[in-house]
Motif scaffolding. Structure first.
Motif, PDB file in Angstrom:
ATOM      1  N   TYR A 279       0.674  -1.207   0.070  1.00 22.97           N
ATOM      2  CA  TYR A 279       0.123  -0.062  -0.129  1.00 22.97           C
ATOM      3  C   TYR A 279       0.889   1.302  -0.205  1.00 22.97           C
ATOM      4  O   TYR A 279       1.991   1.147   0.696  1.00 22.97           O
ATOM      5  N   LYS A 281       1.074   5.202   1.082  1.00 22.59           N
ATOM      6  CA  LYS A 281       0.482   6.402   1.949  1.00 22.59           C
ATOM      7  C   LYS A 281      -0.020   7.537   0.808  1.00 22.59           C
ATOM      8  O   LYS A 281       0.578   7.612   0.189  1.00 22.59           O
ATOM      9  N   TYR A 286      -4.976   3.165   0.554  1.00 20.87           N
ATOM     10  CA  TYR A 286      -4.494   3.168   1.969  1.00 20.87           C
ATOM     11  C   TYR A 286      -5.147   4.013   2.965  1.00 20.87           C
ATOM     12  O   TYR A 286      -5.353   3.414   4.030  1.00 20.87           O
ATOM     13  N   ILE A 324       3.896  -1.268   3.665  1.00 21.15           N
ATOM     14  CA  ILE A 324       3.344   0.043   3.507  1.00 21.15           C
ATOM     15  C   ILE A 324       4.495   0.928   3.286  1.00 21.15           C
ATOM     16  O   ILE A 324       5.341   1.325   4.139  1.00 21.15           O
TER      17      ILE A 324
END
Length: 385
Positions: A279, A281, A286, A324
């Motif tokens: 994902y 940000k 997200y 992430i």
């Protein structure tokens, strides 16, 4: 970071979001002024104060400098200042080497809390940053300390802070994070209480399982369905999501980078599939990830939004080592690092990959995918799943 700074040095000039300094500020009020100017710049990138470069844009380094503050020194200094609404610019101090000489890079993060300004004057050695004054930067020049950014620029900063400069589709990134103001009907829909024109509709399950390891070889195959994000009944985003029903775990479908595979001509010698699941940000995916996670428990914390992803309401069985990442630039950096270390992955997991080859192609792919996902997680976070 090093590549970016080297590119800026090749520009042979200062710019809107980067500034060269021969050495660190001897007067911290001057540093405060520079940070305020940079933090309020209207551009979609982080900003950089680059120490160890002279007025001719030549690298001279910082070796032998009388004063070199740490990141903790700078953060502590900022925390003592009277920022309006306690909105303090986020900064990071990094050190790199260019031409064998050390440079300090103060990164001022691009955040939506502009305009940053003080509620009390800060004075030292004849230098003053005034309260209530919004400083910024035009091209390569800071707003003088006895002046102010122009009103149109300040208006644009406030519009950015409240998301009024964005299209409706872009606003979902921020609105989804305002967890408490979404009202769900308990079935398959929700509206944003502050602006009910923004709605969420959750579709019915459409399929079970899939082609990736985390859809097929865990103890439970997740179901797939869609989140429909709408404004005035017009669909702006249709985001696939997966749910592990037994685990009470729901997440948006991750982004996928097909890093390498047997037929790919990229210099990586491999008979296995290595797909990166992640994902980014600042994306609507997200934000939806955080939104769904926040609904699962009463008091979400930072661990709720980190990886590996697992159930929060009972002891987890499933661990999803999805990365992430901060930005697309981070993705490029991670992929480069993983490719550089790829031989060590093959060597480390050769026996398990070879064992999977004796089975069918699907099992081989799922086994190698899972091994690679867990290895990529370890490379980036230093933990074993």
């Amino acid at each position: 970071m090093k590549e970016l700074i080297e590119q800026l040095l090749l520009e042979n000039r200062e710019g809107l979001w980067w500034d060269f300094k021969q050495q660190h500020h001897s007067n911290l009020v001057d540093l405060l002024h520079d940070i305020l100017c940079m933090a309020n710049v209207l551009c979609d990138s982080d900003r950089y104060l680059i120490f160890g470069v002279n007025d001719n844009c030549e690298v001279i380094g910082l070796e032998g400098s009388a004063y070199r503050p740490s990141q903790a020194d700078i953060v502590s200094y900022l925390q003592t200042k009277s920022f309006a609404k306690n909105n303090i610019p986020t900064v990071e101090l990094k050190t790199i080497k260019v031409k064998a000489l050390e440079l300090d890079i103060l990164v001022i993060k691009n955040e939506k809390f502009k305009p940053y300004f003080l509620t009390r004057d800060e004075k030292k050695k004849g230098s003053c940053v005034r309260s209530g004054t919004v400083y910024s930067r035009v091209e390569d020049t800071n707003t003088p300390k006895d002046s102010s950014a122009n009103p149109y620029e300040i208006e644009a900063m406030w519009r950015q802070q409240f998301g009024l400069d964005k299209k409706a589709s872009e606003r979902f990134v921020d609105l989804l994070l305002d967890f408490e103001n979404w009202k769900y009907d308990g079935i398959n829909g929700a509206f944003y209480d502050i602006d009910p024109d923004y709605t969420i509709e959750i579709g019915d399950g459409e399929s079970s399982g899939g082609k990736f390891w985390w859809q097929e070889i865990l103890f439970e195959k997740p179901s797939k369905y869609f989140y429909h994000l709408k404004y005035k009944k017009v669909e702006l985003h249709k985001i696939p999501a997966i749910r592990f029903n037994s685990e009470s775990l729901c997440i948006p479908f991750p982004s996928i980078e097909f890093l390498t595979y047997p037929e790919k001509d990229d210099g990586c010698i491999t008979n296995c599939y290595c797909d990166l699941f992640y994902y980014t940000k600042g994306t609507v995916q997200y934000s939806l990830f955080k939104h769904i996670r926040a609904l699962e428990i009463e008091t979400p914390n930072e661990r709720s939004f980190s990886t590996p992803i697992e159930s929060q309401i009972k002891p987890p069985i499933i661990h999803l080592p999805f990365l992430i990442l901060d930005s697309e630039q981070s993705l490029k950096h991670v992929c480069k690092q993983l490719k550089n270390d790829f031989d060590s992955f093959i060597k480390e997991n050769d026996e398990m990959i070879s064992d999977a080859k004796t089975k069918n192609k699907t099992i081989n792919r799922h086994t190698s995918e899972r091994l690679f996902s867990e290895w990529a997680y370890w490379v980036n976070y230093g933990e074993r799943v």
